[in-house]
Scaffold this motif. Structure first.
Motif, mmCIF file in Angstrom:
data_model
loop_
_atom_site.group_PDB
_atom_site.id
_atom_site.type_symbol
_atom_site.label_atom_id
_atom_site.label_comp_id
_atom_site.label_asym_id
_atom_site.label_seq_id
_atom_site.Cartn_x
_atom_site.Cartn_y
_atom_site.Cartn_z
ATOM 1 N N LYS A 71 -101.621 -7.302 -67.013
ATOM 2 C CA LYS A 71 -102.602 -6.297 -66.612
ATOM 3 C C LYS A 71 -102.685 -6.272 -65.090
ATOM 4 O O LYS A 71 -102.680 -7.336 -64.459
ATOM 5 N N ASN A 107 -100.325 -7.149 -79.140
ATOM 6 C CA ASN A 107 -100.887 -6.572 -77.903
ATOM 7 C C ASN A 107 -99.825 -5.766 -77.154
ATOM 8 O O ASN A 107 -99.868 -5.671 -75.935
ATOM 9 N N SER A 108 -98.879 -5.193 -77.888
ATOM 10 C CA SER A 108 -97.842 -4.422 -77.185
ATOM 11 C C SER A 108 -98.343 -3.047 -76.776
ATOM 12 O O SER A 108 -97.783 -2.394 -75.916
ATOM 13 N N GLY A 109 -99.420 -2.584 -77.366
ATOM 14 C CA GLY A 109 -99.979 -1.273 -77.022
ATOM 15 C C GLY A 109 -101.042 -1.378 -75.947
ATOM 16 O O GLY A 109 -101.106 -2.354 -75.199
ATOM 17 N N GLU A 110 -101.897 -0.360 -75.919
ATOM 18 C CA GLU A 110 -102.939 -0.316 -74.883
ATOM 19 C C GLU A 110 -103.986 -1.395 -75.108
ATOM 20 O O GLU A 110 -104.491 -1.989 -74.166
ATOM 21 N N LEU A 117 -104.836 -14.873 -76.713
ATOM 22 C CA LEU A 117 -103.534 -14.265 -76.438
ATOM 23 C C LEU A 117 -102.563 -15.308 -75.905
ATOM 24 O O LEU A 117 -102.924 -16.110 -75.027
ATOM 25 N N LEU A 118 -101.363 -15.290 -76.426
ATOM 26 C CA LEU A 118 -100.335 -16.260 -76.021
ATOM 27 C C LEU A 118 -99.663 -15.736 -74.740
ATOM 28 O O LEU A 118 -98.866 -14.803 -74.788
ATOM 29 N N LEU A 119 -100.042 -16.333 -73.602
ATOM 30 C CA LEU A 119 -99.533 -15.824 -72.324
ATOM 31 C C LEU A 119 -98.208 -16.455 -71.929
ATOM 32 O O LEU A 119 -97.557 -15.988 -70.998
ATOM 33 N N PHE A 172 -99.947 1.356 -69.634
ATOM 34 C CA PHE A 172 -101.006 2.221 -70.152
ATOM 35 C C PHE A 172 -102.060 2.322 -69.047
ATOM 36 O O PHE A 172 -102.445 1.314 -68.466
ATOM 37 N N GLU A 201 -112.169 -8.395 -70.991
ATOM 38 C CA GLU A 201 -112.110 -7.131 -70.238
ATOM 39 C C GLU A 201 -111.091 -7.216 -69.087
ATOM 40 O O GLU A 201 -109.942 -6.919 -69.296
ATOM 41 N N ASP A 228 -109.105 -12.747 -73.833
ATOM 42 C CA ASP A 228 -109.132 -11.507 -73.071
ATOM 43 C C ASP A 228 -110.587 -11.053 -72.910
ATOM 44 O O ASP A 228 -111.217 -10.648 -73.872
ATOM 45 N N SER A 255 -96.907 -2.237 -71.242
ATOM 46 C CA SER A 255 -96.555 -2.170 -72.661
ATOM 47 C C SER A 255 -95.655 -3.350 -73.022
ATOM 48 O O SER A 255 -94.860 -3.827 -72.203
ATOM 49 N N ASN A 256 -95.825 -3.841 -74.235
ATOM 50 C CA ASN A 256 -95.066 -4.973 -74.805
ATOM 51 C C ASN A 256 -95.333 -6.331 -74.159
ATOM 52 O O ASN A 256 -94.635 -7.295 -74.445
ATOM 53 N N THR A 257 -96.305 -6.405 -73.279
ATOM 54 C CA THR A 257 -96.704 -7.709 -72.708
ATOM 55 C C THR A 257 -98.227 -7.748 -72.579
ATOM 56 O O THR A 257 -98.907 -6.745 -72.810
ATOM 57 N N HIS A 258 -98.728 -8.915 -72.177
ATOM 58 C CA HIS A 258 -100.173 -9.041 -71.925
ATOM 59 C C HIS A 258 -100.510 -8.698 -70.483
ATOM 60 O O HIS A 258 -101.679 -8.766 -70.092
ATOM 61 N N LYS A 311 -102.291 -1.623 -68.146
ATOM 62 C CA LYS A 311 -101.876 -2.616 -69.147
ATOM 63 C C LYS A 311 -100.403 -2.355 -69.440
ATOM 64 O O LYS A 311 -100.035 -1.265 -69.883
ATOM 65 N N ASN A 357 -93.936 -11.686 -76.132
ATOM 66 C CA ASN A 357 -94.765 -11.537 -74.924
ATOM 67 C C ASN A 357 -96.050 -10.769 -75.202
ATOM 68 O O ASN A 357 -96.811 -10.469 -74.283
ATOM 69 N N ALA A 358 -96.260 -10.401 -76.460
ATOM 70 C CA ALA A 358 -97.447 -9.601 -76.793
ATOM 71 C C ALA A 358 -98.178 -10.180 -77.998
ATOM 72 O O ALA A 358 -98.927 -9.486 -78.668
ATOM 73 N N TYR A 359 -97.967 -11.467 -78.265
ATOM 74 C CA TYR A 359 -98.558 -12.081 -79.462
ATOM 75 C C TYR A 359 -99.936 -12.690 -79.166
ATOM 76 O O TYR A 359 -100.198 -13.178 -78.060
ATOM 77 N N GLY A 360 -100.780 -12.650 -80.160
ATOM 78 C CA GLY A 360 -102.091 -13.279 -80.039
ATOM 79 C C GLY A 360 -102.658 -13.603 -81.401
ATOM 80 O O GLY A 360 -102.123 -13.203 -82.435
#
Lengths: 273, 200
Positions: free
Chosen positions: A180, B45-48, B165-167, A112, B136, B134, A175-178, A173, B61-64
């Motif tokens: 950045k 956190n899979s989106g923007e 966020l779970l990294l 994104f 910013e 997170d 997608s589907n991950t943290h 960012k 990979n996108a859980y928090g």
């Protein structure tokens, strides 16, 4: 380029020497020349990289406006010429959108994208630091010859061309991950100024004692010396990578323009006509 | 006494108030804030941007986890204005903002896994090191978040939720659940448990 500067200085010196021979102000003429015309770029500086749209340079046919061109003739033939031109595009290109589009094309499939061009102003809105208009400034000797209302005048200028450059920033960012990434593009210098030389010919027809209609053709060249630094920071791992993007082209342009010359003649401090 | 002088004397308080208002500020209020409880939600956190979700399945990979402080405010000081029109003021530039005083702050946050997480972290162990906040353009660890919360410039009125966020994705099992343990500076402790979620 050093040679060209010496030639220009020598030519200017010749003009002043002529003053001593013909007498000061005896044939002094001041010409002011507003004009408008086209620029045919012979060189495309674009490297098909993201930073292309952070530089205010047109690579296709565009317009120039000669805001002012003033010549002061200190004898019948020779004078000093000062020239200031602004360049603008025919189309109202939104370079910020083009930059964003390039980022989307490169990263959009997996990330994104949040893009900023320039710096925030007092309202927090991002604007290009140096605007979007390039200009050229030059000074040099001009020769003139007039017979039966027809006027011919070659000139040679040395000066500089300034291209507006700006910085760009994007936050990616995945997608589907943290994950950045922070990607920034910064020009090495705040302005891109290049020493330029211009040689041209003005053909004119005298409409009356004050006005001449003129047609200009000229060629200009300058060597671009512009560097951008691309910095990519991985927010999670804090890994940084840096890459330099250089623009070192020699840029050639041809101009065709049409304008009017307003002429005032002096004799020993008095306006003749 | 002439009419003009009489009028001037009658109108003088109002004229004085106008001048006074130019230098006057809106009343500053001081609030005391106390944390009553916490609420935890899953974040996807899979989106923007991270969003709260009640879905049963989230990408590992996108859980928090979002931690929301539920606070109570009590107004302990209300500034008083002079003259007869208390709302009249010119908002001059150096006016003080309302002040929020935290009666208690978070001392520590720990995240424990209810199920086996990986080889080193069986059920019941502390997995706080895998969670980051997170902020910013930077992810900060929970210990750094504590320093920030307890720092001098932290505004309590502006930040009452924290995204953890779970990294590092779990290596064992699919169904996961976490206990969030919060220690407060006044000695209270809270334990909140997330709903079960499949991290796929």
């Amino acid at each position: 380029m050093r040679g060209l500067i010496l030639v220009n200085l020598f030519a200017c010196l010749c003009c002043f020497t002529c003053v001593g021979q013909d007498g000061l102000d005896k044939f002094a003429v001041l010409q002011l020349k507003p004009a408008i015309g086209f620029v045919f770029p012979l060189t495309d500086i674009a490297k098909n990289v993201i930073t292309d749209d952070l530089i205010g340079h047109e690579s296709d046919l565009h317009l120039y406006v000669q805001v002012i061109s003033a010549s002061y003739f200190i004898n019948r033939k020779w004078g000093i010429d000062f020239n200031f031109q602004l360049f603008s595009s025919f189309e109202n290109k939104d370079r910020d959108d083009l930059f964003n589009l390039n980022i989307q094309t490169k990263y959009g499939s997996t990330y994104f994208v949040d893009t900023r061009v320039g710096s925030p102003n007092f309202e927090g809105r991002y604007i290009r630091e140096n605007g979007d208009v390039s200009f050229a400034l030059g000074i040099g000797p001009r020769y003139r010859f007039e017979r039966n209302n027809f006027y011919i005048s070659p000139a040679f200028h040395l000066g500089f061309v300034e291209l507006p450059v700006t910085s760009g920033f994007t936050r990616l960012k995945e997608s589907n991950t943290h994950n950045k990434l922070l990607v920034s593009y910064s020009p090495k210098d705040e302005y891109s100024r290049s020493l330029s030389f211009t040689t041209g010919l003005t053909l004119g027809y005298r409409l009356n004692r004050y006005l001449l209609l003129n047609f200009d053709i000229s060629y200009s060249g300058y060597k671009l010396d512009l560097e951008y630094e691309e910095r990519i920071l991985d927010v999670i791992t804090q890994n940084k990578s840096t890459q330099t993007i250089s623009y070192n082209n020699v840029v050639h342009n041809v101009y065709f323009g049409l304008g009017l010359i307003a002429e005032i003649s002096f004799s020993r401090g008095r306006i003749l006509y | 006494m002439k009419l003009r002088t009489t009028l001037f004397i009658l109108l003088f308080p109002f004229i004085a108030h106008v001048f006074w208002s130019c230098c006057s500020c809106e009343n500053t209020e001081v609030f005391e804030i106390s944390t009553c409880s916490f609420a935890v939600e899953h974040i996807n956190n899979s989106g923007e941007k991270p969003v709260i979700t009640s879905e049963d399945e989230i990408g590992k990979n996108a859980y928090g986890i979002q931690l929301a402080m539920e606070k109570s405010e009590s107004l302990c000081f209300h500034g008083k204005s002079l003259f007869i029109a208390p709302t009249l003021n010119a908002f001059k530039c150096d006016c003080l903002l309302d002040e929020y005083i935290a009666l208690d702050t978070i001392q520590d946050i720990r995240v424990r896994t209810v199920n086996d997480f990986d080889m080193e972290h069986p059920a019941g162990t502390d997995v706080s090191e895998y969670f980051f906040s997170d902020q910013e353009d930077v992810y900060i660890s929970i210990s750094d978040l504590m320093l920030r919360i307890n720092g001098p410039n932290f505004l309590y009125n502006g930040s009452s939720t924290f995204n953890l966020l779970l990294l590092t994705a779990p290596m064992q099992g699919v169904e996961h659940q976490f206990n969030i343990e919060i220690d407060m500076t006044d000695g209270r402790s809270f334990i909140e448990q997330t709903d079960k979620v499949d991290l796929i």
